[in-house]
Design an enzyme around this catalytic site. Structure first.
Site, PDB file in Angstrom:
ATOM      1  CB  SER A 145      65.830  31.246  74.189  1.00 37.71           C
ATOM      2  OG  SER A 145      66.272  30.521  75.327  1.00 37.71           O
ATOM      3  CE1 TYR A 159      68.511  27.977  71.023  1.00 37.48           C
ATOM      4  CE2 TYR A 159      68.553  28.746  73.294  1.00 37.48           C
ATOM      5  CZ  TYR A 159      67.852  28.335  72.185  1.00 37.48           C
ATOM      6  OH  TYR A 159      66.479  28.284  72.232  1.00 37.48           O
TER       7      TYR A 159
END
Length: 250
Positions: A145, A159
């Site tokens: 990410s 996350y």
């Protein structure tokens, strides 16, 4: 198949979390490039079978395997099923992941454990099991990410923790697998139109103004980066963190 290059003809790929969004786009692209594709799913069997049917209709080979990425034995079984079905495994795309979060002082510990199980342990177990079957020319591709480079909005610390772990894993793993001719790379998508983060959703209102190209990415655009890393043309690319984020972190 629609892609005439067939650069992955004769190869076998496993895409974890391959029934939806980016994972589905990756599965279809690798199949279009000639690979036989296994894809795992957890909660969406109908969507998984739709992807398999679409690949078959285009002349490819695919199988859907039920496997919770947070269950190590299910992940190991998915690797075994892939090898039993197609004879080997050449490409592993660690795509399955969760995006749970919240304020750091309010995240239940059970949520933390689940995120670690899926986003970190699942990646480790899939990689460990897959490389036991891989020969020279194998490919490990993680989906990370761009949040590991730029925290664009709050309440995503958990996350980002899990995706940061993948970045470190990627970098060190090249030293183990390089001598065996296996490459390891991570693709870091930025804001992409997916089930978790739809274009027009709440996150897009925050990050939209920072997109250099003025729009969200599409799953097939992330799949194109993965396809390159899986191809023979990327044989000299390993240990790379490739950011595909529309210039958000530029």
């Amino acid at each position: 198949m629609s892609n005439t290059s067939q650069s992955l003809a004769g190869k076998v790929a496993l895409v974890t979390g391959g029934s939806r969004s980016i994972g589905a786009a990756i599965a279809k692209r690798l199949a279009a490039d000639g690979a036989a594709v296994a894809l795992t799913y957890s909660a969406s069997p109908e969507k998984a079978e739709q992807i398999v049917a679409a690949i078959a209709a285009a002349g490819g080979r695919a199988v859907a395997i039920e496997a919770d990425a947070g269950n190590p034995e299910a992940v190991r079984a998915a690797i075994r099923k892939t090898v039993e079905t197609f004879g080997t495994i050449d490409i592993l795309v660690n795509n399955a992941g969760l995006g749970l979060g919240g304020p750091i002082d309010e995240i239940p510990f059970e949520t933390y454990e689940r995120m670690i199980a899926v986003n970190v342990t699942g990646v480790f177990v899939a990689t460990q099991e897959a490389v036991r079957h891989m020969k020279a020319g194998g490919r490990i591709i993680h989906i990370g990410s761009s949040m590991t480079r730029y925290a664009a909005f709050p309440q995503a610390s958990l996350y980002t923790l899990t995706k940061g772990a993948i970045t470190g894993f990627n970098r060190s793993l090249v030293r183990d697998l390089g001598p065996r001719g296996i490459t390891v790379n991570t693709v870091h998508p930025g804001p992409t139109d997916t089930d978790m983060n739809p274009d027009g959703g709440p996150v897009s209102k925050i990050v939209g103004p920072g997109m250099a190209i003025g729009r969200y990415g599409q799953p097939h655009e992330i799949a194109s980066v993965v396809a390159f890393l899986a191809s023979p043309e990327a044989a000299f690319v390993t240990g790379a963190d490739i950011v595909a984020d529309g210039g958000l972190t530029a």
